[in-house]
Enzyme design. Sequence first.
Site, PDB file in Angstrom:
ATOM      1  N   ARG A  50       0.844  -1.194   0.000  1.00  0.00           N
ATOM      2  CA  ARG A  50       0.000   0.000   0.000  1.00  0.00           C
ATOM      3  C   ARG A  50       0.878   1.241   0.000  1.00  0.00           C
ATOM      4  NH1 ARG A  50       1.672   2.041   3.960  1.00  0.00           N
ATOM      5  NH2 ARG A  50       0.494   3.929   3.553  1.00  0.00           N
ATOM      6  N   GLY A  51       0.209   2.400  -0.129  1.00  0.00           N
ATOM      7  CA  GLY A  51       0.946   3.641  -0.310  1.00  0.00           C
ATOM      8  C   GLY A  51       1.086   3.844  -1.809  1.00  0.00           C
ATOM      9  N   ARG A  93      -7.439  -0.715  -7.155  1.00  0.00           N
ATOM     10  CA  ARG A  93      -7.839   0.421  -6.302  1.00  0.00           C
ATOM     11  C   ARG A  93      -7.981   1.659  -7.204  1.00  0.00           C
ATOM     12  NH1 ARG A  93      -4.480   1.231  -0.873  1.00  0.00           N
ATOM     13  NH2 ARG A  93      -6.399   2.293  -0.241  1.00  0.00           N
ATOM     14  N   ASP A 241      -2.093  10.681  -2.617  1.00  0.00           N
ATOM     15  CA  ASP A 241      -2.426   9.644  -3.598  1.00  0.00           C
ATOM     16  C   ASP A 241      -2.679  10.211  -4.975  1.00  0.00           C
ATOM     17  OD1 ASP A 241      -3.059   8.444  -0.844  1.00  0.00           O
ATOM     18  OD2 ASP A 241      -2.929   6.746  -2.240  1.00  0.00           O
ATOM     19  N   LYS A 252      -5.052  10.023   2.521  1.00  0.00           N
ATOM     20  CA  LYS A 252      -5.805   9.189   3.457  1.00  0.00           C
ATOM     21  C   LYS A 252      -6.882   9.980   4.193  1.00  0.00           C
ATOM     22  CE  LYS A 252      -5.665   5.750   3.864  1.00  0.00           C
ATOM     23  NZ  LYS A 252      -6.653   4.844   3.216  1.00  0.00           N
TER      24      LYS A 252
HETATM   25  O1  MRU Z   1      -4.866   3.292   1.819  1.00  0.00           O
HETATM   26  P1  MRU Z   1      -3.390   3.495   1.830  1.00  0.00           P
HETATM   27  O2  MRU Z   1      -2.732   3.013   3.070  1.00  0.00           O
HETATM   28  O3  MRU Z   1      -2.726   2.973   0.579  1.00  0.00           O
HETATM   29  O4  MRU Z   1      -3.227   5.086   1.801  1.00  0.00           O
HETATM   30  C1  MRU Z   1      -1.940   5.618   1.740  1.00  0.00           C
HETATM   31  C2  MRU Z   1      -1.869   7.078   1.877  1.00  0.00           C
HETATM   32  O5  MRU Z   1      -2.868   7.754   1.974  1.00  0.00           O
HETATM   33  C3  MRU Z   1      -0.500   7.693   1.801  1.00  0.00           C
HETATM   34  O6  MRU Z   1      -0.445   8.861   2.551  1.00  0.00           O
HETATM   35  C4  MRU Z   1      -0.155   8.027   0.339  1.00  0.00           C
HETATM   36  O7  MRU Z   1      -0.383   6.933  -0.487  1.00  0.00           O
HETATM   37  C5  MRU Z   1       1.249   8.490   0.183  1.00  0.00           C
HETATM   38  S1  MRU Z   1       2.439   7.209   0.413  1.00  0.00           S
HETATM   39  C6  MRU Z   1       3.961   7.906   0.104  1.00  0.00           C
END
Ligand code: MRU
Length: 359
Positions: A50-51, A93, A241, A252
């Site tokens: 994730r991320g 996603r 994202d 997030k």
């Molecule tokens: O749902 P997730 O855990 O994939 O969400 C991740 C985030 O919101 C992070 O802040 C974002 O992807 C940046 S990661 C460098």
Amino acid sequence: MPKQIEPVALDDAGSALVIVDQTLIPNETRYLRLTTPEETWEAIRSLRVRGAPAIGIAAAMGLYLGVKGSEAADFEDFYHEFRQVKAYLASARPTAVNLFWALDRMEACLLRHRDRPIPEIKEALRAEAEAIREEDARANRTIGEYSLSLLKPGMGILTHCNAGALATAAYGTALAPIYLGQERGYNFRVFADETRPLLQGARLTAYELMQAGVDVTLICDNMASAVMKNGWVDAVFVGCDRVAANGDTANKIGTSGVAILARHYGIPFYVCAPTSTIDLRCPTGADIVIEERRPEEVTEQWYAKRMAPEGVKVYNPAFDVTDADLITAIITEYGIARPPYTESLKELFRRKEEAERRA
Ligand code: MRU
């Protein structure tokens, strides 16, 4: 940064995508070897990887692995298979643009090599997926340097979710300045929002920063205001994202609330974004698709027993959009963009194209 973490990589033989299962951290560090598109899709969907940047890297590698064994006899058949795997992985996603950016980049690579024999095209795809990972690590280090230039030793930094090494090829985005500061004796004090409902802050950010010896304090999301009011936060750093062309930024769920609090308390609010996360084709935040996830993430997950009445309606958006006017600056590997973002983001992409022409 914590050296033992290798969040997403191809194995040496190029025969499996190796990820650390982020759903198990901090209790267990288990690596998974994924070889099929279905396994990669599931790992992205369930946040094992994730991320935004890590999702893009995983998808690129998963796409390479998905066509590596193809027995297509000619380019058209190979391209047909490629497009099927690509479309499937793209459905894992919806919000992080890195997923689509990385898959499109793989397709551009394939088309550049369309006149080559299929084994050579496969090798080019492998090299492209590796390049995406290596470039992400370099970009994040540069983002860390730019971000650190905005900070002074001893400052308090609040962060939301996990935009750290686990979420990227290395260093993270929002955590990159913290790791560089740690190497250089800045002694930052970091406040990590736990980040309901999936607790990326509590499970991942707290873990990463503790491993690196950073002074980190975990707070529930609803404590950010109190911590800011106490004067303990000098800057907020978050990842993202998808950044729209006008600077509106999806990150997030809960991020926009933190930005509003920061504005109230006069604290700068910084977004760290590799250019792979900036989507100039998306005019504003209203055009960003926000993922909605299972109600059980709110009602049951992490609790010993269900903590909400059976049948209650649940709204569980995984991201929110922070309005551009709440963002002090957007920090990229090509420099720091300031408002008005409609102009400054375009300028960054001009710099990027110029650098790519010279390379
Ligand atoms: O749902 P997730 O855990 O994939 O969400 C991740 C985030 O919101 C992070 O802040 C974002 O992807 C940046 S990661 C460098």
